[in-house]
Design a protein around this motif. Structure first.
Motif, PDB file in Angstrom:
ATOM      1  N   LEU A 150     -20.126  15.940  98.621  1.00 21.97           N
ATOM      2  CA  LEU A 150     -19.995  14.397  98.745  1.00 21.97           C
ATOM      3  C   LEU A 150     -18.595  13.923  98.037  1.00 21.97           C
ATOM      4  O   LEU A 150     -18.143  14.277  96.942  1.00 21.97           O
ATOM      5  N   PRO A 151     -17.852  12.812  98.892  1.00 24.12           N
ATOM      6  CA  PRO A 151     -16.784  12.483  98.215  1.00 24.12           C
ATOM      7  C   PRO A 151     -16.785  11.675  96.889  1.00 24.12           C
ATOM      8  O   PRO A 151     -17.747  10.873  96.905  1.00 24.12           O
ATOM      9  N   ALA A 152     -15.982  12.100  96.031  1.00 21.04           N
ATOM     10  CA  ALA A 152     -15.922  11.515  94.850  1.00 21.04           C
ATOM     11  C   ALA A 152     -15.299  10.194  94.564  1.00 21.04           C
ATOM     12  O   ALA A 152     -15.460   9.209  93.522  1.00 21.04           O
ATOM     13  N   ARG A 153     -14.127   9.992  95.819  1.00 23.33           N
ATOM     14  CA  ARG A 153     -13.231   8.784  95.506  1.00 23.33           C
ATOM     15  C   ARG A 153     -13.948   7.661  96.293  1.00 23.33           C
ATOM     16  O   ARG A 153     -14.622   7.858  97.335  1.00 23.33           O
ATOM     17  N   GLN A 154     -14.078   6.536  95.688  1.00 21.90           N
ATOM     18  CA  GLN A 154     -14.583   5.232  96.245  1.00 21.90           C
ATOM     19  C   GLN A 154     -13.340   4.744  96.899  1.00 21.90           C
ATOM     20  O   GLN A 154     -12.145   4.780  96.597  1.00 21.90           O
ATOM     21  N   ALA A 155     -13.645   3.996  98.169  1.00 16.48           N
ATOM     22  CA  ALA A 155     -12.768   3.182  98.820  1.00 16.48           C
ATOM     23  C   ALA A 155     -12.166   2.232  97.891  1.00 16.48           C
ATOM     24  O   ALA A 155     -12.861   1.622  97.076  1.00 16.48           O
ATOM     25  N   GLY A 156     -10.866   1.949  97.934  1.00 18.75           N
ATOM     26  CA  GLY A 156     -10.133   1.141  97.027  1.00 18.75           C
ATOM     27  C   GLY A 156      -9.980   1.644  95.780  1.00 18.75           C
ATOM     28  O   GLY A 156      -9.181   0.965  95.029  1.00 18.75           O
ATOM     29  N   GLY A 157     -10.184   2.799  95.521  1.00 19.15           N
ATOM     30  CA  GLY A 157      -9.691   3.332  94.164  1.00 19.15           C
ATOM     31  C   GLY A 157      -8.478   4.291  94.131  1.00 19.15           C
ATOM     32  O   GLY A 157      -7.812   4.382  94.993  1.00 19.15           O
ATOM     33  N   GLY A 158      -8.211   5.277  93.020  1.00 18.39           N
ATOM     34  CA  GLY A 158      -7.202   5.898  92.908  1.00 18.39           C
ATOM     35  C   GLY A 158      -5.828   5.197  92.951  1.00 18.39           C
ATOM     36  O   GLY A 158      -5.721   3.916  92.517  1.00 18.39           O
ATOM     37  N   PRO A 159      -4.795   5.885  92.850  1.00 13.58           N
ATOM     38  CA  PRO A 159      -3.333   5.336  92.750  1.00 13.58           C
ATOM     39  C   PRO A 159      -2.935   4.161  93.625  1.00 13.58           C
ATOM     40  O   PRO A 159      -2.516   3.224  93.309  1.00 13.58           O
ATOM     41  N   VAL A 160      -3.604   4.327  95.031  1.00 10.95           N
ATOM     42  CA  VAL A 160      -3.329   3.260  95.902  1.00 10.95           C
ATOM     43  C   VAL A 160      -4.085   2.212  95.642  1.00 10.95           C
ATOM     44  O   VAL A 160      -3.517   0.725  95.511  1.00 10.95           O
ATOM     45  N   GLY A 161      -5.175   2.135  94.935  1.00  8.22           N
ATOM     46  CA  GLY A 161      -5.960   1.132  94.698  1.00  8.22           C
ATOM     47  C   GLY A 161      -5.456   0.322  93.359  1.00  8.22           C
ATOM     48  O   GLY A 161      -5.397  -0.724  93.248  1.00  8.22           O
ATOM     49  N   ILE A 162      -4.750   1.167  92.417  1.00  8.63           N
ATOM     50  CA  ILE A 162      -3.949   0.632  91.272  1.00  8.63           C
ATOM     51  C   ILE A 162      -2.789  -0.164  91.693  1.00  8.63           C
ATOM     52  O   ILE A 162      -2.578  -1.226  91.188  1.00  8.63           O
ATOM     53  N   ALA A 163      -2.180   0.593  92.581  1.00  7.86           N
ATOM     54  CA  ALA A 163      -0.805  -0.436  93.075  1.00  7.86           C
ATOM     55  C   ALA A 163      -1.252  -1.678  93.862  1.00  7.86           C
ATOM     56  O   ALA A 163      -0.608  -2.683  93.658  1.00  7.86           O
ATOM     57  N   TYR A 164      -2.279  -1.414  94.628  1.00  6.65           N
ATOM     58  CA  TYR A 164      -2.674  -2.908  95.275  1.00  6.65           C
ATOM     59  C   TYR A 164      -3.131  -3.949  94.193  1.00  6.65           C
ATOM     60  O   TYR A 164      -3.043  -5.028  94.541  1.00  6.65           O
TER      61      TYR A 164
END
Length: 648
Positions: A150-164
């Motif tokens: 099961l994917p651990a990353r939620q949509a809108g998270g991670g480095p891209v989410g921080i940059a956004y």
């Protein structure tokens, strides 16, 4: 012991020395907020699925369906179903099954699927522009081992989410300073249109807002999709973003920023030159029409830019959007006028010699009106997004809102101190500061006229002379600024206000990306009680124990579509090990205690081992219906289990 007050220059030196530390503290605060904040939760949430999470079904379903609390945007690849080996078993074609208040999407499955555990991974974009995602499993026949993680990353998270998120904060900050700075010039300090520091402030705010909007546009594809920075170069993804409500809002914002650039050119060009050339009262009066025109034009452009947020985020979804969107626009404009004007006032106190007390008083009145608008619209928005008092302390949105209210309260308290400093500015000190400013300006003009400018052949020598001239100009500004010691206290209090305002903007940015409390509580209610919503099937599981041999198991009941009128009833009986249990007898009855209706008996027909059905089950009224299921496992072992569901 006699205390000696520090000289104005000493006070300024201390304030200047504290500025780097102050900036570091603010940077740390912002980093903490962005790092600690969870990925952006959305307004929409998954409320039901068929099959449900963890279900064990006797035969492979023909499709998988997902139901949501609010409207969402999904594509053909938004729902993926994987077999135990990780191979896709869905057709890849999205089915739009929405009807009325029912928000439901699905995808068909290939026929002949073998027994085992299947994984459903889904991703969507809610109506308020935030991405949502999730995954769950169901089994056919019996659970099995699966190679799918099961994917651990939620949509809108991670480095891209921080940059956004950083781009969102930069956009809010740029808008606040752009609108507030221009409003400060037109409403409080018209001569500021010709002052270089204020010109730089407004232009840099425009550049920040434009750059942040472009960054959000190119980051939108990876933010709502893969979460990989490489997807910023995906032209097909960018084209898809432009077809969404959020993409249209960002493009509209860029077009409005073009109009804002024209407004800035007129404000710092034609308008500033007319003010500088006005020497008589009549000439000054002639600029009033241009001031009025700039005010109307600026208000229209500012309102349009604010609307690009209101039309694509929380205000555009949920209850009363027709009222919420105008209220949100007014809220954004009030915040920008107050906090952006505060930044312009702080810069004026430090960089513009002899700022008039009347300008400070005018800003005080403008800030007071802005706070009133902010409070009224904020109370309405809080009620709309929370719904109950429990959501104020029981949800992340409510707790962030309390933090925001606390910061606003601190800000108003510091503003009160600033008003006291403003009242202490005497007319004599204002006149002294004005004379000082005129003397310094005249001295600078005489110096420029009487001192011939020679350009040394050595570039290093020329650069050194330029630095010396800049240092002399800075010293003159400092002497004029420190001519009135009463202004040092006002500068310190305004500096403190600005610091709190920066933190307030950060909290607001996180708040706009957080799931509203009203939605969270609705999800909790739906999750904790087996209730139905209009036109959505009722699905409940009832454990039973008749007390005899093999008398323990579960009854799974489905009432479709779960509304007033005719319904289809399905019953499945499973033993403790999850295998179909063929009961000698099973009966169902429906009772509506509030209206003294029932019990209405239903005798389902056996359609397969462990599976019974009944069609045309009539429920005459909406309300809280009690479902009684009587299970018999032998000639003498019998029990009745019940559950209350809401039929609407």
């Amino acid at each position: 012991m006699t205390a000696t007050a520090p000289a104005p220059s000493t006070v300024h030196a201390r304030a200047t020395a504290l500025l780097p530390r102050f900036a570091l503290v603010l940077a740390a605060l912002l980093a903490t907020l962005f790092t600690a904040a969870s990925p952006a939760s959305a307004h929409a949430a998954l409320t039901a699925s068929d099959p449900k999470d963890g279900a064990v079904v006797a035969t492979a379903p023909a499709q998988v369906t997902l139901s949501f609390s609010e409207q969402v945007a999904m594509g053909d690849d938004s729902i993926r179903v994987l077999d135990p080996q990780g191979k896709r078993v869905d057709t890849g074609e999205l089915r739009d099954m929405c009807s009325g208040n029912t928000i439901r999407y699905g995808t068909a499955l290939h026929s002949g699927l073998p027994n085992g555990t299947y994984t459903v991974a889904w991703q969507a974009v809610s109506a308020d522009s935030h991405p949502i995602s999730g995954a769950f499993t169901f089994s056919v026949g019996a659970p099995s081992a699966t190679a799918v993680t099961l994917p651990a990353r939620q949509a809108g998270g991670g480095p891209v989410g921080i940059a956004y998120g950083i781009a969102r904060y930069a956009a809010y900050t740029g808008f606040t300073v752009l609108v507030g700075g221009a409003a400060f010039i037109l409403l409080c300090l018209r001569r500021g249109a010709a002052e270089r520091p204020l010109q730089k402030l407004v232009v840099r705010a425009w550049v920040t807002l434009t750059a942040a909007t472009l960054a959000m546009l190119v980051l939108r594809t990876p933010y709502t999709g893969s979460g990989k920075f490489a997807d910023v170069f995906d032209l097909d993804g960018l084209k898809a973003v432009l077809d969404t409500k959020t993409g249209a809002s960002l493009i509209s914002r860029l077009l409005l920023l073009g109009a804002a650039a024209l407004f800035i050119a007129v404000l710092f060009g034609v308008y500033a030159r007319r003010l500088q050339g006005a020497t008589t009262a009549e000439e000054v009066k002639d600029t009033s029409d241009l001031t009025f025109g700039l005010g109307i034009g600026g208000a229209v452009v500012s309102g349009g830019i604010a609307a690009t947020w209101s039309l694509s985020e929380h205000a555009s979804t949920g209850i009363q959007p027709g009222i919420a969107m105008p209220a949100d626009i007014l809220h954004l404009l009030a915040v920008a006028t107050w906090l952006g004007g505060l930044a312009a006032l702080l810069l004026s106190l430090y960089k513009i010699p002899g700022i008039e007390r009347s300008a400070v008083r005018r800003f005080s009145r403008v800030a007071f009106v802005s706070v009133l608008v902010l409070v009224v619209t904020g109370v309405y928005q809080s009620w709309r997004q929370l719904g109950t008092w429990s959501a104020l302390t029981g949800t992340s949105y409510g707790r962030l809102l309390l933090l925001k209210v606390g910061l606003v309260t601190v800000l108003v308290g510091i503003a009160y101190v600033s008003r006291k400093w403003t009242a202490r500015l005497s007319e004599s000190t204002e006149s002294t500061a004005d004379v000082s400013r005129e003397t310094v300006t005249a001295a600078a003009d005489v110096s420029r006229e009487t001192s011939p400018v020679t350009v040394p052949a050595d570039p290093r020598r020329a650069a050194q002379l330029a630095r010396q001239r800049a240092a002399r100009e800075s010293a003159r500004e400092k002497r004029a600024r420190d001519a009135d010691p009463e202004r040092a206290g006002l500068r310190r209090s305004v500096l403190a206000e600005t610091g709190v305002a920066v933190a307030l903007l950060a909290v607001t940015t996180v708040l706009t990306s957080t799931e509203p409390g009203r939605t969270v509580e609705r999800e909790t209610t739906r999750g904790s009680a087996a209730t139905a919503v209009p036109d959505r099937a009722v699905k409940i599981t009832l454990p039973f124990d008749t007390g005899g041999r093999n008398g323990k198991g579960n009854v799974r009941l489905e009432l479709d579509p779960g509304r007033v009128g005719a319904n289809t009833l399905h019953l499945w009986a499973d033993s403790e090990d999850g295998k179909p249990l063929d009961l000698p007898e099973i009966k169902v009855s429906f009772t509506l205690p509030a209206k003294d209706i029932g019990p209405l008996p239903v005798l389902p027909d056996r359609s397969a081992p462990g599976h019974w059905t009944a069609s045309g089950v009539q429920l005459p009224l909406a309300g809280e219906w009690r479902i009684d299921v009587t299970v018999r496992t032998s000639d003498i072992d019998q029990t009745t289990v019940q559950k209350t569901v809401k039929i609407g």
